[in-house]
Design a protein around this motif. Structure first.
Motif, PDB file in Angstrom:
ATOM      1  N   GLU A  38     -18.048 -38.037   5.911  1.00  0.00           N
ATOM      2  CA  GLU A  38     -17.884 -38.373   7.224  1.00  0.00           C
ATOM      3  C   GLU A  38     -19.237 -37.888   7.996  1.00  0.00           C
ATOM      4  O   GLU A  38     -19.532 -36.749   7.921  1.00  0.00           O
ATOM      5  N   ILE A  39     -19.495 -38.597   8.976  1.00  0.00           N
ATOM      6  CA  ILE A  39     -20.448 -38.301   9.941  1.00  0.00           C
ATOM      7  C   ILE A  39     -19.984 -38.554  11.540  1.00  0.00           C
ATOM      8  O   ILE A  39     -19.726 -39.788  11.640  1.00  0.00           O
ATOM      9  N   THR A  40     -20.107 -37.363  12.018  1.00  0.00           N
ATOM     10  CA  THR A  40     -19.746 -37.554  13.451  1.00  0.00           C
ATOM     11  C   THR A  40     -20.880 -37.019  14.364  1.00  0.00           C
ATOM     12  O   THR A  40     -21.279 -35.724  13.926  1.00  0.00           O
ATOM     13  N   PRO A  41     -21.239 -37.480  15.471  1.00  0.00           N
ATOM     14  CA  PRO A  41     -22.149 -37.079  16.170  1.00  0.00           C
ATOM     15  C   PRO A  41     -21.597 -36.121  17.260  1.00  0.00           C
ATOM     16  O   PRO A  41     -20.489 -36.214  17.518  1.00  0.00           O
ATOM     17  N   GLN A  42     -22.306 -35.106  17.539  1.00  0.00           N
ATOM     18  CA  GLN A  42     -21.956 -33.996  18.181  1.00  0.00           C
ATOM     19  C   GLN A  42     -23.128 -33.911  19.326  1.00  0.00           C
ATOM     20  O   GLN A  42     -24.058 -32.881  19.090  1.00  0.00           O
ATOM     21  N   GLY A  43     -23.220 -34.772  20.332  1.00  0.00           N
ATOM     22  CA  GLY A  43     -24.521 -34.683  21.104  1.00  0.00           C
ATOM     23  C   GLY A  43     -25.781 -35.057  20.309  1.00  0.00           C
ATOM     24  O   GLY A  43     -25.956 -35.868  19.862  1.00  0.00           O
ATOM     25  N   GLU A  44     -26.773 -34.067  20.398  1.00  0.00           N
ATOM     26  CA  GLU A  44     -28.133 -34.572  19.761  1.00  0.00           C
ATOM     27  C   GLU A  44     -28.109 -34.149  18.279  1.00  0.00           C
ATOM     28  O   GLU A  44     -29.146 -34.375  17.384  1.00  0.00           O
ATOM     29  N   GLU A  45     -26.865 -33.694  17.784  1.00  0.00           N
ATOM     30  CA  GLU A  45     -26.869 -33.255  16.451  1.00  0.00           C
ATOM     31  C   GLU A  45     -25.646 -34.033  15.826  1.00  0.00           C
ATOM     32  O   GLU A  45     -24.683 -34.456  16.844  1.00  0.00           O
ATOM     33  N   SER A  46     -25.502 -34.276  14.558  1.00  0.00           N
ATOM     34  CA  SER A  46     -24.504 -34.874  13.939  1.00  0.00           C
ATOM     35  C   SER A  46     -24.190 -34.136  12.804  1.00  0.00           C
ATOM     36  O   SER A  46     -24.827 -33.455  12.055  1.00  0.00           O
ATOM     37  N   LEU A  47     -22.700 -34.010  12.566  1.00  0.00           N
ATOM     38  CA  LEU A  47     -22.152 -33.172  11.363  1.00  0.00           C
ATOM     39  C   LEU A  47     -21.797 -34.224  10.379  1.00  0.00           C
ATOM     40  O   LEU A  47     -21.066 -35.232  10.523  1.00  0.00           O
ATOM     41  N   ILE A  48     -22.353 -33.962   9.222  1.00  0.00           N
ATOM     42  CA  ILE A  48     -22.176 -34.754   7.866  1.00  0.00           C
ATOM     43  C   ILE A  48     -21.294 -33.779   7.240  1.00  0.00           C
ATOM     44  O   ILE A  48     -21.593 -32.628   6.679  1.00  0.00           O
ATOM     45  N   CYS A  49     -20.118 -34.135   6.711  1.00  0.00           N
ATOM     46  CA  CYS A  49     -19.072 -33.575   5.856  1.00  0.00           C
ATOM     47  C   CYS A  49     -18.854 -34.229   4.625  1.00  0.00           C
ATOM     48  O   CYS A  49     -18.598 -35.486   4.929  1.00  0.00           O
ATOM     49  N   SER A  50     -18.799 -33.378   3.687  1.00  0.00           N
ATOM     50  CA  SER A  50     -18.375 -34.046   2.349  1.00  0.00           C
ATOM     51  C   SER A  50     -16.968 -33.286   1.992  1.00  0.00           C
ATOM     52  O   SER A  50     -16.918 -32.241   2.195  1.00  0.00           O
ATOM     53  N   TYR A  51     -16.012 -34.191   1.686  1.00  0.00           N
ATOM     54  CA  TYR A  51     -14.700 -33.757   1.500  1.00  0.00           C
ATOM     55  C   TYR A  51     -14.243 -34.348   0.101  1.00  0.00           C
ATOM     56  O   TYR A  51     -14.512 -35.228  -0.344  1.00  0.00           O
TER      57      TYR A  51
END
Length: 149
Positions: A38-51
């Motif tokens: 899952e990729i979620t933007p958080q302003g100027e950075e994005s969080l890529i999480c692998s579950y």
């Protein structure tokens, strides 16, 4: 090896260029793998999480495996260079005589609320491998940094 031709839902939204995204989820499954990225933007950075899915008698749990932080502009550029917007409505049926493989299901919300979906079974849209390579490379880089700390 003979492959069935990929089908597109012609009513799916046509997305030329992705300017922004609210959420991207890539579900992968196969004989030895069930993973969500899952990729979620958080302003100027994005969080890529692998579950990963951990199976046990009576059910399964979805556990965070690894995550990475990347510049949102970089993620948008990768989405466009891999032409993910053009995947909208893609359906890749499983090729005949192929006994195993990876299934994918992509869902994303982009450009202020446009939903795109694509799926396939050992049948992928153009630039799929470049997209997954990017995701796995960035997650591995984070894992290596954590191992060295």
């Amino acid at each position: 090896m003979f492959f069935k031709k990929a089908k597109y839902d012609h009513d799916a939204p046509k997305i030329g260029r992705i300017e922004s995204f609210e959420f991207v989820k890539l579900h992968l499954s196969g004989m030895r793998l069930t993973t969500d990225i899952e990729i979620t933007p958080q302003g100027e950075e994005s969080l890529i999480c692998s579950y990963r899915y951990v199976y046990r008698p009576g059910g399964h749990d979805r556990e965070l495996d690894i995550s990475a932080v990347r510049p949102t502009d970089e993620v948008v550029e990768v989405l466009n260079s891999c032409e993910v917007g053009k995947w909208s409505g893609f359906h890749g049926p499983h090729p005949p005589h192929v006994l195993d493989g990876t299934m994918f299901d992509l869902s994303a919300t982009v450009n202020g609320g446009v939903t795109l979906r694509a799926d396939g079974s050992e049948n992928f849209p153009p630039h799929y491998r470049e997209f997954t390579d990017y995701l796995f490379d960035k997650l591995r880089e984070t894992e290596k940094k954590e191992d060295n700390e």
